[in-house]
Design a protein around this motif. Structure first.
Motif, mmCIF file in Angstrom:
data_model
loop_
_atom_site.group_PDB
_atom_site.id
_atom_site.type_symbol
_atom_site.label_atom_id
_atom_site.label_comp_id
_atom_site.label_asym_id
_atom_site.label_seq_id
_atom_site.Cartn_x
_atom_site.Cartn_y
_atom_site.Cartn_z
ATOM 1 N N SER A 110 0.833 -1.205 0.000
ATOM 2 C CA SER A 110 0.000 0.000 0.000
ATOM 3 C C SER A 110 0.867 1.254 0.000
ATOM 4 O O SER A 110 1.916 1.296 0.635
ATOM 5 C CB SER A 110 -0.903 0.035 1.230
ATOM 6 O OG SER A 110 -1.683 1.219 1.213
ATOM 7 N N ALA A 121 -2.830 4.870 4.990
ATOM 8 C CA ALA A 121 -1.976 3.777 5.480
ATOM 9 C C ALA A 121 -0.593 4.307 5.850
ATOM 10 O O ALA A 121 -0.040 3.962 6.896
ATOM 11 C CB ALA A 121 -1.857 2.679 4.431
ATOM 12 N N GLU A 181 -1.275 4.117 0.005
ATOM 13 C CA GLU A 181 -2.401 5.001 0.283
ATOM 14 C C GLU A 181 -2.029 5.967 1.404
ATOM 15 O O GLU A 181 -1.459 5.551 2.413
ATOM 16 C CB GLU A 181 -3.632 4.203 0.687
ATOM 17 C CG GLU A 181 -4.192 3.336 -0.411
ATOM 18 C CD GLU A 181 -4.694 4.155 -1.578
ATOM 19 O OE1 GLU A 181 -5.341 5.201 -1.371
ATOM 20 O OE2 GLU A 181 -4.425 3.751 -2.724
#
Length: 90
Positions: A18, A23, A20
């Motif tokens: 990830s 995150a 993102e």
């Protein structure tokens, strides 16, 4: 040269990598309120072989890995990246 997303996905699987913002932000501090830099990626390792491969490639590319256990507590800053190019391995 930093590890790329495609290298990480090849090792850990696409669903385990990830970048993102939410995150990354979650790993930029710990429960002791130590602030570091946000990591470049968060990788969910599914076992020892994945971790071994990540360490090998990170060594070759000079990418820092920060090991983090999904369980806590994280209180002393030892799970917070010191560089924005680090990869969290959970």
């Amino acid at each position: 040269m930093m590890l790329t997303r495609s290298q990480l996905e090849e090792i850990a699987g696409p669903g385990n990598v990830s970048s993102e913002p939410t995150a990354l932000e979650a790993y930029a501090a710990d429960q002791g309120f130590v602030r570091g830099l946000g990591p470049a990626f968060v990788v969910k390792a599914d076992g020892l072989e994945t971790v071994k491969r990540l360490v090998g490639v990170a060594r070759k590319t000079g990418t820092g890995l920060v090991p983090v256990s999904s369980g806590g507590p994280h209180l002393h800053g030892d799970t917070v990246p010191g560089t924005s190019e680090a990869v969290i391995v959970d």
